[in-house]
Write a protein that holds these residues in place. Structure first.
Motif, PDB file in Angstrom:
ATOM      1  N   GLN A   1      -8.388  -5.898  11.241  1.00 30.89           N
ATOM      2  CA  GLN A   1      -9.554  -5.564  10.396  1.00 30.89           C
ATOM      3  C   GLN A   1     -10.329  -6.837  10.062  1.00 30.89           C
ATOM      4  O   GLN A   1     -11.557  -6.869  10.122  1.00 30.89           O
ATOM      5  CB  GLN A   1      -9.100  -4.906   9.069  1.00 30.89           C
ATOM      6  CG  GLN A   1      -8.506  -3.525   9.200  1.00 30.89           C
ATOM      7  CD  GLN A   1      -9.551  -2.461   9.541  1.00 30.89           C
ATOM      8  OE1 GLN A   1     -10.286  -2.630  10.506  1.00 30.89           O
ATOM      9  NE2 GLN A   1      -9.592  -1.382   8.783  1.00 30.89           N
ATOM     10  N   GLY A   2      -9.582  -7.855   9.704  1.00 29.08           N
ATOM     11  CA  GLY A   2     -10.219  -9.129   9.376  1.00 29.08           C
ATOM     12  C   GLY A   2     -11.001  -9.678  10.551  1.00 29.08           C
ATOM     13  O   GLY A   2     -12.125 -10.174  10.411  1.00 29.08           O
ATOM     14  N   ASP A   3     -10.423  -9.578  11.730  1.00 30.82           N
ATOM     15  CA  ASP A   3     -11.121 -10.093  12.913  1.00 30.82           C
ATOM     16  C   ASP A   3     -12.372  -9.279  13.228  1.00 30.82           C
ATOM     17  O   ASP A   3     -13.372  -9.830  13.708  1.00 30.82           O
ATOM     18  CB  ASP A   3     -10.167 -10.125  14.108  1.00 30.82           C
ATOM     19  CG  ASP A   3      -9.293 -11.379  14.090  1.00 30.82           C
ATOM     20  OD1 ASP A   3      -9.546 -12.263  13.235  1.00 30.82           O
ATOM     21  OD2 ASP A   3      -8.351 -11.474  14.903  1.00 30.82           O
ATOM     22  N   CYS A   4     -12.272  -7.979  12.997  1.00 33.91           N
ATOM     23  CA  CYS A   4     -13.491  -7.159  13.182  1.00 33.91           C
ATOM     24  C   CYS A   4     -14.607  -7.710  12.288  1.00 33.91           C
ATOM     25  O   CYS A   4     -15.758  -7.853  12.717  1.00 33.91           O
ATOM     26  CB  CYS A   4     -13.237  -5.698  12.798  1.00 33.91           C
ATOM     27  SG  CYS A   4     -12.263  -4.806  14.001  1.00 33.91           S
ATOM     28  N   CYS A   5     -14.253  -7.997  11.042  1.00 40.73           N
ATOM     29  CA  CYS A   5     -15.264  -8.534  10.107  1.00 40.73           C
ATOM     30  C   CYS A   5     -15.843  -9.834  10.646  1.00 40.73           C
ATOM     31  O   CYS A   5     -17.055 -10.061  10.626  1.00 40.73           O
ATOM     32  CB  CYS A   5     -14.648  -8.798   8.729  1.00 40.73           C
ATOM     33  SG  CYS A   5     -14.192  -7.284   7.874  1.00 40.73           S
ATOM     34  N   LYS A   6     -14.978 -10.698  11.139  1.00 44.94           N
ATOM     35  CA  LYS A   6     -15.417 -12.003  11.626  1.00 44.94           C
ATOM     36  C   LYS A   6     -16.335 -11.847  12.837  1.00 44.94           C
ATOM     37  O   LYS A   6     -17.390 -12.481  12.919  1.00 44.94           O
ATOM     38  CB  LYS A   6     -14.185 -12.840  11.978  1.00 44.94           C
ATOM     39  CG  LYS A   6     -14.520 -14.248  12.413  1.00 44.94           C
ATOM     40  CD  LYS A   6     -13.303 -15.137  12.476  1.00 44.94           C
ATOM     41  CE  LYS A   6     -12.561 -14.967  13.786  1.00 44.94           C
ATOM     42  NZ  LYS A   6     -11.683 -16.136  14.066  1.00 44.94           N
TER      43      LYS A   6
ATOM     44  N   PRO B   1      -7.421 -18.775   7.020  1.00 42.38           N
ATOM     45  CA  PRO B   1      -8.422 -18.694   8.091  1.00 42.38           C
ATOM     46  C   PRO B   1      -9.306 -19.938   8.086  1.00 42.38           C
ATOM     47  O   PRO B   1      -9.546 -20.530   7.025  1.00 42.38           O
ATOM     48  CB  PRO B   1      -9.233 -17.459   7.713  1.00 42.38           C
ATOM     49  CG  PRO B   1      -9.072 -17.322   6.249  1.00 42.38           C
ATOM     50  CD  PRO B   1      -7.717 -17.870   5.910  1.00 42.38           C
TER      51      PRO B   1
ATOM     52  N   HIS C   1     -13.383 -11.092   5.967  1.00 43.55           N
ATOM     53  CA  HIS C   1     -12.400 -11.658   6.895  1.00 43.55           C
ATOM     54  C   HIS C   1     -11.422 -12.546   6.129  1.00 43.55           C
ATOM     55  O   HIS C   1     -10.195 -12.447   6.282  1.00 43.55           O
ATOM     56  CB  HIS C   1     -13.136 -12.454   7.979  1.00 43.55           C
ATOM     57  CG  HIS C   1     -12.283 -13.410   8.743  1.00 43.55           C
ATOM     58  ND1 HIS C   1     -11.326 -12.988   9.639  1.00 43.55           N
ATOM     59  CD2 HIS C   1     -12.236 -14.771   8.743  1.00 43.55           C
ATOM     60  CE1 HIS C   1     -10.723 -14.057  10.160  1.00 43.55           C
ATOM     61  NE2 HIS C   1     -11.251 -15.153   9.634  1.00 43.55           N
TER      62      HIS C   1
ATOM     63  N   TYR D   1      -9.049 -10.401   4.115  1.00 42.44           N
ATOM     64  CA  TYR D   1      -8.040  -9.746   4.969  1.00 42.44           C
ATOM     65  C   TYR D   1      -6.975 -10.743   5.398  1.00 42.44           C
ATOM     66  O   TYR D   1      -5.781 -10.457   5.376  1.00 42.44           O
ATOM     67  CB  TYR D   1      -8.692  -9.129   6.210  1.00 42.44           C
ATOM     68  CG  TYR D   1      -9.251  -7.742   5.976  1.00 42.44           C
ATOM     69  CD1 TYR D   1      -8.395  -6.681   5.647  1.00 42.44           C
ATOM     70  CD2 TYR D   1     -10.612  -7.484   6.100  1.00 42.44           C
ATOM     71  CE1 TYR D   1      -8.915  -5.407   5.436  1.00 42.44           C
ATOM     72  CE2 TYR D   1     -11.117  -6.222   5.898  1.00 42.44           C
ATOM     73  CZ  TYR D   1     -10.275  -5.187   5.556  1.00 42.44           C
ATOM     74  OH  TYR D   1     -10.766  -3.925   5.352  1.00 42.44           O
TER      75      TYR D   1
ATOM     76  N   GLU E   1     -17.848 -12.495   6.575  1.00 39.65           N
ATOM     77  CA  GLU E   1     -16.836 -13.551   6.697  1.00 39.65           C
ATOM     78  C   GLU E   1     -15.939 -13.586   5.455  1.00 39.65           C
ATOM     79  O   GLU E   1     -14.736 -13.863   5.544  1.00 39.65           O
ATOM     80  CB  GLU E   1     -17.489 -14.923   6.915  1.00 39.65           C
ATOM     81  CG  GLU E   1     -16.428 -15.978   7.258  1.00 39.65           C
ATOM     82  CD  GLU E   1     -16.988 -17.394   7.403  1.00 39.65           C
ATOM     83  OE1 GLU E   1     -18.171 -17.553   7.712  1.00 39.65           O
ATOM     84  OE2 GLU E   1     -16.192 -18.335   7.193  1.00 39.65           O
TER      85      GLU E   1
ATOM     86  N   SER F   1      -7.796 -14.058  15.665  1.00 46.32           N
ATOM     87  CA  SER F   1      -6.798 -14.728  14.842  1.00 46.32           C
ATOM     88  C   SER F   1      -5.435 -14.625  15.518  1.00 46.32           C
ATOM     89  O   SER F   1      -5.288 -14.017  16.588  1.00 46.32           O
ATOM     90  CB  SER F   1      -6.754 -14.112  13.459  1.00 46.32           C
ATOM     91  OG  SER F   1      -8.032 -14.227  12.874  1.00 46.32           O
TER      92      SER F   1
END
Lengths: 857, 224
Positions: free
Chosen positions: B9-14, A24, B134, B137, B131, A12
């Motif tokens: 953190q969100g990107d880790c989830c993604k 997103p 994600h 987050y 997702e 991101s």
């Protein structure tokens, strides 16, 4: 699931630019406008059809928030009165089974065999159908389209398209159905007595005597919820007797249980006939009488045929002379182990209740090595008591006014026309396999003989096969022969909901819809005097990308064949199945499915008066989900209408019985056997010898007793094995449902979470086996392992086990260890050797043909 | 917690979600999937999970795509083994049945967030749940970046509710099933990574719950 977009893997917005984070990009989600909360919407009962057994119940499924949660009978149904049996509910666990096939897959390990990992990987629909079309075109280019094989399992009436049309247009004769593992020998019994190749309807609401033979109508057969609802009343208003070697649910409630030795059905039926005739108790309005009114049927004595004047029947005296006169209750008691007094009591009770008597014949009486004549003998009793086409008796079905499959001739090229006429892989009609469906040599399928053809490449090899909604490597006796045959087929496509034993040998696996919840199609059936046409409908969105096997597969294959220069199939589907309302051609597989269902069912909703329910348009038909016929009239075939002759181009064709009467002496079978014998330049006696029957001469043409044929001598294999059907079997498809095991105790004598062999305590004691002991059961072909259940519901010397468990595939719950090929429990069809009832082509599973020995392990 | 940390953190989830799709080796390598995951986890002070991501990377490089596909199918698709069903309801309700009440509860949360699954899969598939995390987050980060504290807290609260009730409770069992269903390799390391990623998150949220309404639900500090 494949990753849709590369940006899903991108990070991101970089740190430092956080002020412009933004929403997103969604990947597996879409934005949804705010609607009512989940759980707030009221839900809806949506009509469809249950295919858990061949009752084919019109049902309604309660759907809330897109989830199916409950099932009941269709409120409009005159067959099940709005009820379903346990199977109806069990199907929810099929729909929501995590082990279902979710995507097209291909084998990456070319080696095939049990215990060999096929190493399946997902592929696209495009790749799947490109591969399949290439294989079909290879056959056509080589001039050998006959080497394409279609193996049909459970079906809807959309079967025409995949089973029939597709196969013929490709140019193969090999559209092989599963029918012979169902109950063709039962149909044989009905055809060669009353001229109907089909299952009977039973008017039990009006019966005064119900004799159930070789089945358990509250558990299986073709009108289960109706019987569950009515049996209590029948027990109050009538006498119920059951002839079955095992104490089943109906027997447990019945006034009479006749636990005959397996395979002795013919003797018991003849003895009942003997009593009825010798005591002058037959129903004279149907059978007729001696001209001077004096009963000449005396034990052991031949009677002059001229002394008797028959009405609706043919050959009662000859039958007596050839097969009945000597089969006294005492003699039958020796053979069957049913007491003579009980035989007499049942016979007299039936005669007293005549004509409101139904003899309900199930597969147990027929699916035997020598079961053809037993089936005739059991059905002949319906004639003696005049219950045929009568109040409280047995009935044929009313007509369901559906369209016929449009002819394919114009879409078959020269190659297809020629090769589609070749001999079939199941060897039907050969000398030792007459398969006399409806009087024709080779007229019926011999499903379980297909492995013989494949393994011996006789009449030729099979190179490309497609199977759907079937699992013959589990559901046919001698199951391991199927494994060997499947191993030999170079390219096999399986359309299935679960990875079954057969799927293990597939090169391509395609996810099939769960018919009750995800498929659009139609079926017809009859019960309680009413015929029905009922729709299967997608009441929920398919869980995964599952297709309608019978319509979408032909369409998708047709498109790919057209790309390869063979447009015949897709042309046929487009041009012959236009929307009956708009005349439009379909443009995709879903449209085609709907147009085709509309095409077949249109007469029931397009305003024509065809009797039965009046339905105004397609939308209303879908909303109701079904059509009921008018009630079946009684005595429709009385007056010499059990058969009829039609002349066309100077040739007379008979449908039904040759004499046009109910036949105790089967002119119809005589003609059929003579035709088959002539074809093979043999005598009828030689044919019977080749078919493992003992009858010679005139005995071949009447219902009679044949000593049971048994694999395994009594010394080494002292117990006679009885296979029966669980009331939780959705045919072979419910064994991955946890409820199947949790509720298994609902089969009499069985225990939950256990695969039981029921053994009489007297026998168990002799063997030193206790209840719950793990045991090995061995026949001449194989051993299985299961658990001993001591139970008095089987007589000493016999043991019984429900078909269903013993999967080594089909899912985590069904199999013990798939990777190692270890089954959970034991499959009866592993234990039972391959054999067929040759006159009908039926697969054998009853009649005590399997001797077994038992050891504690 | 800083917005950058939330985004990571969100990107880790993604990225973890992506790992449960059909493996595409070249794509994973080109997009530095495992390296990025390891970097994010390192930056967010989760060295254990980061090490697992690096191990995933080694296995990814050493394994051909067909082997990865076969392993992935055996674990998550079938048709035969389905060693590790990737669906919450199988673990949360213990009936080996999909579309259970927990699945409907998950869908209810999606719908409340204005989302509906757009793939032919059950709503509680691991890839969808990750997702969704994600999405939450990123929503939190965006709200925080805009200075909308209430909205940020609301997103964080949904995260906590979703994670603690519908994701974290089945991840350990699921990861065990993956490890038992494969002979080491990429997916075994993925299981390690996922478990080590989720455990501290759940721990923090539980602590937040216990200490009740702390200002910052991510504030409980270092990774395990």
């Amino acid at each position: 699931m494949k990753i849709k977009r590369r940006d899903f893997l991108k990070l991101s917005v970089a740190a430092g630019a956080a002020a412009t984070v933004g929403k997103p990009a969604l990947h597996a989600f879409a934005e949804e406008a705010k609607k009512a909360e989940v759980g707030e919407l009221p839900g809806e009962w949506k009509p469809s059809t249950c295919q858990g057994c061949t009752t084919w119940c019109p049902v309604e499924v309660f759907v809330q928030d897109g989830r199916a949660v409950k099932v009941r009978g269709n409120r409009h149904s005159k067959q099940n009165d709005g009820f379903v049996c346990p199977r109806g509910h069990l199907s929810l666990q099929q729909l929501y089974d995590p082990d279902r096939i979710k995507t097209p897959m291909k084998r990456t390990n070319p080696k095939k065999g049990r215990g060999v990992d096929p190493k399946f990987v997902p592929i696209s629909w495009d790749e799947a159908f490109n591969t399949i079309a290439d294989k079909v075109m290879e056959l056509r280019k080589a001039g050998e389209p006959e080497k394409y094989l279609l193996l049909r399992g459970r079906y809807t009436y959309m079967r025409d398209l995949l089973y029939d049309a597709t196969t013929k247009i490709i140019g193969s004769p090999n559209n092989i159905s599963h029918s012979a593992i169902c109950a063709e020998a039962e149909n044989f019994g009905a055809y060669y007595t009353e001229g109907m190749w089909g299952y009977r309807d039973y008017d039990i609401s009006n019966s005064k005597y119900l004799l159930v033979w070789g089945c358990d109508p509250v558990s299986s057969n073709r009108m289960i919820p109706a019987t569950i609802k009515r049996l209590g009343d029948v027990l109050d208003n009538a006498t119920v007797a059951v002839a079955d070697p095992k104490l089943n649910n109906t027997a447990a409630k019945a006034q009479e249980w006749m636990p005959l030795l397996p395979g002795t059905d013919g003797a018991l039926a003849l003895a009942i006939a003997h009593v009825i005739l010798a005591e002058g108790l037959w129903f004279k309005e149907f059978v007729g009488d001696f001209k001077d009114g004096k009963n000449l049927f005396k034990v052991g004595e031949t009677v002059d045929e001229a002394a008797f004047e028959e009405k609706e029947t043919h050959g009662v005296v000859r039958w007596w002379n050839i097969a009945v006169k000597d089969m006294t209750p005492a003699k039958a008691a020796e053979i069957t182990k049913v007491p003579a007094e009980q035989i007499e009591r049942v016979a007299r009770g039936m005669a007293k209740a005549a004509p409101n008597v139904a003899v309900w014949m199930g597969p147990g009486a027929a699916m035997q090595v020598r079961g053809g004549y037993a089936a005739m003998a059991v059905n002949a009793l319906n004639g003696l008591v005049g219950g045929v086409d009568n109040v409280g008796g047995t009935l044929p079905s009313n007509k369901v006014p559906t369209s016929k499959m449009p002819k394919v001739d114009a879409y078959q090229d020269e190659l297809a026309k020629k090769q589609a006429k070749m001999k079939k892989i199941d060897q039907r009609g050969t000398k030792a396999i007459p398969a006399l469906n409806a009087g024709k040599s080779g007229g019926g399928v011999v499903t379980n003989n297909v492995p013989t053809g494949i393994l011996n490449a006789d009449p030729y090899e099979i190179k490309v096969a497609v199977g759907y909604m079937n699992n013959f490597a589990f559901s046919c006796s001698g199951a391991e022969r199927w494994e060997k045959a499947m191993e030999k087929i170079p390219f096999f496509v399986h359309i299935t909901t679960n990875a079954a034993e057969m799927t293990h040998y597939a090169d391509i696996v395609l996810p099939g819809a769960i018919s009750k919840y995800e498929k659009l199609a139609w079926v017809k059936q009859k019960q309680n005097r009413y015929a029905q046409c009922t729709l299967l409908q997608p009441v929920v969105k398919p869980m995964w990308d599952a297709i309608n096997d019978e319509t979408e597969f032909p369409w998708m294959l047709g498109e790919k064949l057209a790309e390869r220069g063979f447009p015949n199939l897709i042309d046929y589907l487009k041009k012959e199945f236009k929307d009956p309302e708009t005349g439009k051609e379909a443009t995709n597989s879903k449209e085609f499915t709907e147009y085709a269902v509309k095409f077949y069912t249109q007469e029931m909703w397009n305003g024509k008066d065809v009797g039965g329910d009046k339905i105004n348009g397609w939308a209303e038909f879908r909303k109701r989900g079904m059509w009921n016929s008018d009630p079946q009239p009684y005595k429709k075939r009385w007056g010499g209408k059990f058969g009829k002759d039609e002349e066309k181009d100077g040739k007379v064709t008979t449908t039904g019985t040759v004499s046009h009467k109910f036949e105790f002496y089967s002119e119809t079978l005589k003609k059929a056997l003579a035709g088959h014998a002539e074809k093979h330049k043999a005598t009828v006696d030689e044919i019977l010898e080749a078919c493992n029957y003992t009858a010679r001469g005139e005995l071949a043409f009447v219902p009679h007793y044949e000593p049971p044929f048994r694999h395994g001598d009594a010394k080494e294999y002292p117990f006679t094995f009885i296979d029966y059907k669980s009331r939780l079997n959705r045919e072979g498809r419910s064994q991955n449902a946890p409820w199947y095991y949790e509720f298994k105790h609902c089969d009499p004598g069985d225990v939950g979470h256990q695969d039981s062999l029921q053994i009489n305590p007297v026998d168990a004691d002799k063997l030193g086996i206790k209840d719950g002991d793990p045991i090995r059961v061995t026949s001449v072909v194989a051993s299985i392992e299961c658990v001993a259940r001591l139970w008095e519901g089987v007589r000493p010397g016999t043991v019984a086990k429900a078909f269903g468990q013993g999967h080594w595939a089909y899912g985590r719950t069904a199999a013990k260890d798939y990777a190692k090929g270890v089954p959970r429990g034991g499959n009866n069809n592993t234990l039972m050797p391959f054999d067929i009832e040759r006159l009908s082509g039926a697969n054998v599973r009853n009649g005590g043909f399997t001797g077994v020995k038992i050891e504690r392990i | 917690m800083p917005t950058d940390t939330i985004i990571r953190q969100g990107d880790c989830c993604k990225l973890l979600a992506a790992c449960f799709y059909e493996p595409e080796k070249d794509l994973f390598i080109q997009e530095r999937l495992c390296d990025n995951l390891a970097d994010l986890l390192t930056e967010n002070r989760n060295p254990g999970a980061a090490r697992a991501a690096l191990t995933m990377r080694s296995h990814l490089l050493a394994t051909d795509e067909e082997t990865l596909l076969v392993e992935h199918a055996g674990l998550f698709i079938g048709p035969f083994e389905l060693a590790a069903p990737p669906y919450g309801s199988v673990y949360l309700e213990g009936k080996r049945m999909l579309m259970g009440d927990s699945t409907m509860a998950v869908r209810k949360l999606y719908r409340a967030a204005g989302l509906a699954p757009d793939v032919a899969e059950a709503p509680d598939h691991i890839a969808l749940e990750l997702e969704f995390m994600h999405f939450l987050y990123m929503g939190e980060a965006e709200a925080a970046a805009k200075g909308d504290r209430d909205e940020a807290v609301a997103y964080a609260a949904t995260q906590a509710h979703f994670l603690l009730n519908y994701l974290a409770p089945w991840v350990p069992q699921f990861c065990n099933a993956i490890r038992n269903g494969t002979a080491g390799g990429f997916y075994s390391s993925l299981a390690d990574c996922l478990e080590k990623f989720i455990a501290p998150l759940a721990h923090r949220h539980r602590m937040t719950d216990a200490t009740s309404k702390t200002e910052d639900p991510h504030a409980c500090g270092a990774a395990v």
